[in-house]
Design a protein around this motif. Structure first.
Motif, PDB file in Angstrom:
ATOM      1  N   SER A 127       0.839  -1.201   0.000  1.00 53.02           N
ATOM      2  CA  SER A 127       0.000   0.000   0.000  1.00 53.02           C
ATOM      3  C   SER A 127       0.868   1.241   0.000  1.00 53.02           C
ATOM      4  O   SER A 127       2.108   1.170   0.156  1.00 53.02           O
ATOM      5  CB  SER A 127      -0.926   0.002   1.217  1.00 53.02           C
ATOM      6  OG  SER A 127      -0.163   0.064   2.409  1.00 53.02           O
TER       7      SER A 127
ATOM      8  N   GLU B 276       0.994   3.518   2.224  1.00 53.92           N
ATOM      9  CA  GLU B 276       1.575   3.721   3.552  1.00 53.92           C
ATOM     10  C   GLU B 276       2.792   2.830   3.763  1.00 53.92           C
ATOM     11  O   GLU B 276       3.831   3.287   4.277  1.00 53.92           O
ATOM     12  CB  GLU B 276       0.522   3.425   4.622  1.00 53.92           C
ATOM     13  CG  GLU B 276       0.933   3.822   6.028  1.00 53.92           C
ATOM     14  CD  GLU B 276      -0.222   3.705   7.003  1.00 53.92           C
ATOM     15  OE1 GLU B 276      -0.198   2.763   7.834  1.00 53.92           O
ATOM     16  OE2 GLU B 276      -1.150   4.536   6.932  1.00 53.92           O
TER      17      GLU B 276
ATOM     18  N   LYS C 215       6.768   4.142   4.153  1.00 49.98           N
ATOM     19  CA  LYS C 215       7.568   3.759   5.326  1.00 49.98           C
ATOM     20  C   LYS C 215       8.914   3.156   4.882  1.00 49.98           C
ATOM     21  O   LYS C 215       9.966   3.455   5.477  1.00 49.98           O
ATOM     22  CB  LYS C 215       6.806   2.758   6.182  1.00 49.98           C
ATOM     23  CG  LYS C 215       5.689   3.366   7.009  1.00 49.98           C
ATOM     24  CD  LYS C 215       5.012   2.309   7.870  1.00 49.98           C
ATOM     25  CE  LYS C 215       3.905   2.919   8.728  1.00 49.98           C
ATOM     26  NZ  LYS C 215       3.233   1.878   9.568  1.00 49.98           N
TER      27      LYS C 215
ATOM     28  N   ASN D  57       6.549   6.803  13.425  1.00 51.23           N
ATOM     29  CA  ASN D  57       5.221   6.445  12.885  1.00 51.23           C
ATOM     30  C   ASN D  57       4.976   7.205  11.591  1.00 51.23           C
ATOM     31  O   ASN D  57       5.522   8.299  11.378  1.00 51.23           O
ATOM     32  CB  ASN D  57       4.117   6.762  13.898  1.00 51.23           C
ATOM     33  CG  ASN D  57       2.776   6.171  13.505  1.00 51.23           C
ATOM     34  OD1 ASN D  57       2.712   5.242  12.702  1.00 51.23           O
ATOM     35  ND2 ASN D  57       1.695   6.696  14.062  1.00 51.23           N
ATOM     36  N   LEU D  58       4.153   6.606  10.736  1.00 47.42           N
ATOM     37  CA  LEU D  58       3.712   7.258   9.505  1.00 47.42           C
ATOM     38  C   LEU D  58       2.288   6.773   9.227  1.00 47.42           C
ATOM     39  O   LEU D  58       2.023   5.568   9.224  1.00 47.42           O
ATOM     40  CB  LEU D  58       4.627   6.918   8.338  1.00 47.42           C
ATOM     41  CG  LEU D  58       4.304   7.647   7.020  1.00 47.42           C
ATOM     42  CD1 LEU D  58       5.589   7.991   6.252  1.00 47.42           C
ATOM     43  CD2 LEU D  58       3.405   6.798   6.113  1.00 47.42           C
ATOM     44  N   GLN D  59       1.404   7.719   8.976  1.00 45.86           N
ATOM     45  CA  GLN D  59       0.005   7.411   8.670  1.00 45.86           C
ATOM     46  C   GLN D  59      -0.448   8.227   7.467  1.00 45.86           C
ATOM     47  O   GLN D  59      -0.145   9.421   7.385  1.00 45.86           O
ATOM     48  CB  GLN D  59      -0.903   7.726   9.868  1.00 45.86           C
ATOM     49  CG  GLN D  59      -0.762   6.772  11.028  1.00 45.86           C
ATOM     50  CD  GLN D  59      -1.736   7.087  12.147  1.00 45.86           C
ATOM     51  OE1 GLN D  59      -2.276   8.192  12.211  1.00 45.86           O
ATOM     52  NE2 GLN D  59      -1.975   6.127  13.042  1.00 45.86           N
ATOM     53  N   VAL D  60      -1.151   7.562   6.556  1.00 45.49           N
ATOM     54  CA  VAL D  60      -1.729   8.216   5.391  1.00 45.49           C
ATOM     55  C   VAL D  60      -3.242   8.295   5.614  1.00 45.49           C
ATOM     56  O   VAL D  60      -3.913   7.262   5.742  1.00 45.49           O
ATOM     57  CB  VAL D  60      -1.426   7.447   4.097  1.00 45.49           C
ATOM     58  CG1 VAL D  60      -2.079   8.131   2.897  1.00 45.49           C
ATOM     59  CG2 VAL D  60       0.088   7.339   3.900  1.00 45.49           C
ATOM     60  N   THR D  61      -3.779   9.515   5.682  1.00 38.01           N
ATOM     61  CA  THR D  61      -5.209   9.735   5.908  1.00 38.01           C
ATOM     62  C   THR D  61      -5.775  10.616   4.806  1.00 38.01           C
ATOM     63  O   THR D  61      -5.053  11.069   3.908  1.00 38.01           O
ATOM     64  CB  THR D  61      -5.451  10.391   7.279  1.00 38.01           C
ATOM     65  OG1 THR D  61      -4.895  11.702   7.269  1.00 38.01           O
ATOM     66  CG2 THR D  61      -4.826   9.574   8.406  1.00 38.01           C
TER      67      THR D  61
ATOM     68  N   ILE E 141      -0.577  13.330   5.203  1.00 37.18           N
ATOM     69  CA  ILE E 141       0.385  12.314   5.638  1.00 37.18           C
ATOM     70  C   ILE E 141       1.024  12.800   6.933  1.00 37.18           C
ATOM     71  O   ILE E 141       1.589  13.910   6.985  1.00 37.18           O
ATOM     72  CB  ILE E 141       1.452  12.074   4.558  1.00 37.18           C
ATOM     73  CG1 ILE E 141       0.770  11.643   3.248  1.00 37.18           C
ATOM     74  CG2 ILE E 141       2.458  11.026   5.013  1.00 37.18           C
ATOM     75  CD1 ILE E 141       1.721  11.574   2.066  1.00 37.18           C
ATOM     76  N   TYR E 142       0.937  11.975   7.962  1.00 33.13           N
ATOM     77  CA  TYR E 142       1.477  12.340   9.280  1.00 33.13           C
ATOM     78  C   TYR E 142       2.770  11.554   9.498  1.00 33.13           C
ATOM     79  O   TYR E 142       2.775  10.327   9.472  1.00 33.13           O
ATOM     80  CB  TYR E 142       0.474  12.024  10.381  1.00 33.13           C
ATOM     81  CG  TYR E 142      -0.770  12.902  10.338  1.00 33.13           C
ATOM     82  CD1 TYR E 142      -0.861  14.012  11.182  1.00 33.13           C
ATOM     83  CD2 TYR E 142      -1.806  12.639   9.453  1.00 33.13           C
ATOM     84  CE1 TYR E 142      -1.987  14.827  11.144  1.00 33.13           C
ATOM     85  CE2 TYR E 142      -2.932  13.452   9.402  1.00 33.13           C
ATOM     86  CZ  TYR E 142      -3.014  14.540  10.250  1.00 33.13           C
ATOM     87  OH  TYR E 142      -4.128  15.353  10.203  1.00 33.13           O
TER      88      TYR E 142
ATOM     89  N   ASN F 253       6.119  11.140  12.089  1.00 32.48           N
ATOM     90  CA  ASN F 253       6.609  11.396  13.446  1.00 32.48           C
ATOM     91  C   ASN F 253       8.030  10.823  13.555  1.00 32.48           C
ATOM     92  O   ASN F 253       8.234   9.613  13.390  1.00 32.48           O
ATOM     93  CB  ASN F 253       5.680  10.733  14.471  1.00 32.48           C
ATOM     94  CG  ASN F 253       6.078  11.094  15.894  1.00 32.48           C
ATOM     95  OD1 ASN F 253       6.753  12.099  16.136  1.00 32.48           O
ATOM     96  ND2 ASN F 253       5.669  10.271  16.851  1.00 32.48           N
TER      97      ASN F 253
END
Length: 274
Positions: free
Chosen positions: A157, A159, A163, A190-194, A198-199, A201
């Protein structure tokens, strides 16, 4: 002579009056005696003259008016109206409507459904995500960002692919012509795709060492690597969970970053080329 006649009348009147008086006195005495005498004396009924008459009793004869003759009893004769004749019983004949003919039994014919011939599926190539890492290259007084492709699996994916790219950026060493200003030991927490962006940290090592040029270079490397698949995406960069923005600048030099970060806004704020 006349005198004697008058005198005689007077004597008769006196005698009549005396008799009347005696009758009145006697009647009054008799009435008084009747009212004072007890009524216990039985009175013997005195038969009337009619009862004493020797006439035989005759039963009355009732003669109807007018005289009626005895009527003989006649049995009534019942005559049906109109006269009915005995009706012979007729069996009803059932006629179907409409007349039906015997139908011959027909065996159903089964028509097989056409068998779908399976066509071998041709393996269509999946949309291959191609993340990239960005490195710094000094060209005179300017710093230029140079991309480098990262190999990922086709089923990964967005995300997962991002990463892998950021971990490679943080752990790879610099080359002869390409360099990095990210401090050694920096880790991706951390990494998040919303839908909003994209967040990313990072660990606290990201804020250590270097001046303003070094700070701008490292932020540019992380920003472009995180948006390598979707260049127009928004990035929210944090260190140990603390979002970097104007109220929370980066490092000792105090590099203030807008929130969120975009490629377009970053190239306008800082002298860097991609």
């Amino acid at each position: 002579m006349k005198t004697q006649h008058i005198h005689l009348i007077h004597q008769e009147a006196i005698v009549g009056f005396t008799l009347l008086l005696l009758a009145a006195v006697g009647g009054g005495a008799w009435w008084a005696w009747q009212t004072t005498t007890p009524k216990s004396v039985n009175k013997t009924p005195i038969p009337s003259r009619v009862e004493k008459s020797p006439i035989a009793k005759v039963q009355p004869t009732v003669i109807p008016y007018p005289p009626q003759k005895p009527i003989a009893k006649v049995q009534p004769t019942v005559i049906p109206y109109p006269p009915q004749k005995p009706i012979a019983k007729v069996q009803p004949t059932v006629i179907p409507y409409p007349p039906q003919k015997p139908i011959a039994k027909v065996q159903p014919t089964f028509i097989p459904k056409p068998i779908a011939t399976s066509t071998p599926k041709i393996n269509q190539p999946l949309t291959q995500l191609q993340p990239q890492t960005y490195w710094l290259q000094a060209t005179g007084e300017h710093i230029r960002l140079v991309p480098h492709e990262v190999a990922v699996k086709p089923e990964d994916s967005q995300e997962v692919a991002l990463k892998a790219a950021l971990n490679q950026l943080l752990t790879s060493s610099k080359t002869s012509d390409l360099t990095t200003t990210i401090p050694a030991g920096t880790r991706l927490l951390n990494l998040q795709v919303t839908e909003t962006g994209i967040y990313v940290n990072l660990s606290r090592e990201f804020t250590q060492g270097g001046g303003s040029t070094s700070m701008i270079g490292r932020v540019a490397q992380v920003l472009y690597t995180a948006t390598s698949i979707e260049p127009e995406a928004k990035v929210y960069l944090s260190v140990e969970g603390q979002l970097l923005n104007e109220e929370n600048p980066l490092g000792g030099e105090g590099i203030m970053l807008t929130e969120p970060l975009t490629r377009k806004q970053f190239t306008q704020d800082f002298a860097i080329q991609a």
